[in-house]
Design a protein around this motif. Structure first.
Motif, short mmCIF file in Angstrom:
data_model
loop_
_atom_site.label_atom_id
_atom_site.label_comp_id
_atom_site.label_asym_id
_atom_site.label_seq_id
_atom_site.Cartn_x
_atom_site.Cartn_y
_atom_site.Cartn_z
N ARG A 252 0.86 -1.18 0.00
CA ARG A 252 0.00 0.00 0.00
C ARG A 252 0.89 1.23 0.00
O ARG A 252 1.75 1.37 0.87
CB ARG A 252 -0.91 0.01 1.23
CG ARG A 252 -2.08 0.96 1.11
CD ARG A 252 -2.87 1.00 2.40
NE ARG A 252 -2.43 2.10 3.27
CZ ARG A 252 -2.76 2.22 4.55
NH1 ARG A 252 -3.50 1.29 5.13
NH2 ARG A 252 -2.33 3.24 5.25
N ILE A 253 0.70 2.10 -0.97
CA ILE A 253 1.51 3.29 -1.12
C ILE A 253 0.64 4.50 -0.82
O ILE A 253 -0.35 4.76 -1.52
CB ILE A 253 2.10 3.39 -2.55
CG1 ILE A 253 2.82 2.09 -2.93
CG2 ILE A 253 3.03 4.59 -2.64
CD1 ILE A 253 3.95 1.71 -2.01
N ASP A 254 0.99 5.25 0.22
CA ASP A 254 0.21 6.40 0.66
C ASP A 254 0.86 7.69 0.17
O ASP A 254 2.03 7.96 0.48
CB ASP A 254 0.09 6.42 2.18
CG ASP A 254 -0.72 5.25 2.72
OD1 ASP A 254 -1.40 4.58 1.92
OD2 ASP A 254 -0.67 5.00 3.94
N LEU A 255 0.10 8.49 -0.58
CA LEU A 255 0.60 9.71 -1.20
C LEU A 255 -0.19 10.92 -0.73
O LEU A 255 -1.37 10.82 -0.39
CB LEU A 255 0.51 9.61 -2.72
CG LEU A 255 1.16 8.40 -3.39
CD1 LEU A 255 0.83 8.39 -4.88
CD2 LEU A 255 2.66 8.38 -3.17
N VAL A 256 0.47 12.08 -0.76
CA VAL A 256 -0.20 13.36 -0.49
C VAL A 256 0.23 14.35 -1.57
O VAL A 256 1.32 14.22 -2.14
CB VAL A 256 0.15 13.92 0.91
CG1 VAL A 256 -0.40 13.01 2.00
CG2 VAL A 256 1.65 14.11 1.07
N PRO A 257 -0.58 15.37 -1.86
CA PRO A 257 -0.18 16.39 -2.84
C PRO A 257 0.89 17.31 -2.24
O PRO A 257 0.72 17.84 -1.14
CB PRO A 257 -1.48 17.15 -3.13
CG PRO A 257 -2.58 16.34 -2.54
CD PRO A 257 -1.98 15.57 -1.41
N GLY A 258 1.97 17.52 -2.98
CA GLY A 258 3.00 18.44 -2.55
C GLY A 258 2.60 19.88 -2.83
O GLY A 258 1.49 20.15 -3.32
N PRO A 259 3.48 20.84 -2.54
CA PRO A 259 3.15 22.26 -2.74
C PRO A 259 2.74 22.59 -4.16
O PRO A 259 1.92 23.49 -4.39
CB PRO A 259 4.46 22.97 -2.36
CG PRO A 259 5.14 22.04 -1.41
CD PRO A 259 4.80 20.65 -1.90
N ASP A 260 3.32 21.88 -5.14
CA ASP A 260 2.96 22.14 -6.54
C ASP A 260 1.89 21.19 -7.06
O ASP A 260 1.58 21.18 -8.25
CB ASP A 260 4.21 22.05 -7.42
CG ASP A 260 4.83 20.66 -7.41
OD1 ASP A 260 4.36 19.79 -6.63
OD2 ASP A 260 5.79 20.43 -8.18
N GLY A 261 1.32 20.38 -6.16
CA GLY A 261 0.27 19.46 -6.55
C GLY A 261 0.74 18.09 -6.95
O GLY A 261 -0.06 17.16 -7.07
N SER A 262 2.04 17.92 -7.15
CA SER A 262 2.55 16.61 -7.55
C SER A 262 2.60 15.68 -6.34
O SER A 262 2.77 16.12 -5.20
CB SER A 262 3.94 16.74 -8.17
OG SER A 262 4.84 17.31 -7.24
#
Length: 295
Positions: A252-262
């Protein structure tokens, strides 16, 4: 003779977590007999199983050394013991960052190491490097309070990790991508847990009785469609792990949007993650087929 698989859990959840209730039936459809077994029960004969599948041994954070020793002693285990040893200490994030993967910036501060002022600039999240389910995780804007939490973790012998709080989580939450047998299965949204300053509140469904189920902050989980950038980032993380350790039964890979949305990697959950199989039709069957392939 049917193949036998042990579903490893903890004493507080002798029949596993609700997330996995349909798994034994899905495994049975693959000709696999599955039983729930407590990972640190000395009476269990692990040699009697063709495979041990890690599911809900959620008390391992209090006795990680014993858990890793047990994992290495089990003849066949998924995910592999070397992956578990690497992944149960969040310092693995430094390896991924060094490899060039987009990771939320993270500092690790071991007991006895100084805490630099710049590490606590702005709003930060502080947690122990060995933890699960937001245990011991705090969100702070006051550097003095953050230092106090780091000191408390150090007093327990824990290495602290410090990350900038990612504001986009308040609106977007986290996106988890689930892979079964190396193939993408489904994605979900996890709502923000740290909704205010201080240490995350923990649920206690058993009215104060110690239990692994009471170790985790309450979560808001809904289905989500992963976009192309999220898929690519998660695929890169899985490629790194596969090239270093070999194939995985689940991830399971958990991601969040960075400052530029990536997308930025928050965590790679490779040990005992909730996979939210109920969110996607056929996900339990896909996991069962991955287990059969591991056999």
């Amino acid at each position: 003779m049917p193949r036998r698989v042990a579903l490893a859990t903890c004493r507080a959840l002798p029949e596993g977590d609700a997330d996995d209730r349909a798994l034994p039936a899905a495994l049975a459809a693959q000709g696999i007999e599955a039983t729930w077994e407590i990972w640190d029960d000395d009476t269990v004969n692990w040699l009697a199983f063709d495979l041990v599948l890690i599911r809900s041994p959620w008390d391992y954070t209090d006795k990680r050394d014993a858990f890793i020793a047990w994992a290495h002693a089990v003849p066949r285990i998924a995910n592999p013991a070397d992956v578990l040893a690497w992944n149960t200490d969040k310092r693995y994030l430094a390896d991924l960052a060094q490899a060039g993967l987009p990771v939320v910036p993270t500092r690790f501060i071991a007991p006895g190491e100084p805490v630099e002022d710049r590490a606590l600039d702005g709003e930060v999240v502080v947690k122990p490097a060995v933890s699960a389910g937001a245990r011991g995780t705090g969100r702070f804007t006051d550097s003095g309070e953050a230092r106090g939490h780091i000191a408390a973790l150090h007093a327990e012998g824990a290495t602290a990790m410090v990350q900038p709080y990612v504001p986009s989580v308040d609106d977007e939450g986290e996106t988890g991508l689930v892979y079964l047998g190396g193939e993408f299965s489904h994605a979900f949204r996890k709502g923000p847990i740290l909704t205010g300053e201080g240490v995350a509140p923990l649920i206690d469904p058993l009215g104060g009785v110690p239990a692994a189920a009471a170790m985790f902050a309450e979560e808001n989980i809904t289905a989500r469609t992963a976009d192309a950038a999220q898929r690519a980032t998660a695929d890169w993380v899985l490629l790194y792990v596969r090239e270093r350790f070999g194939p995985l039964a689940y991830a399971r890979i958990d991601l969040v949007p960075g400052p530029d949305g990536s997308p930025l990697l928050m965590e790679a959950e490779l040990t005992e993650p909730s996979l939210y199989l109920w969110l996607a039709a056929g996900a339990g069957d896909r996991l069962a087929r991955a287990v059969a392939a591991s056999l």
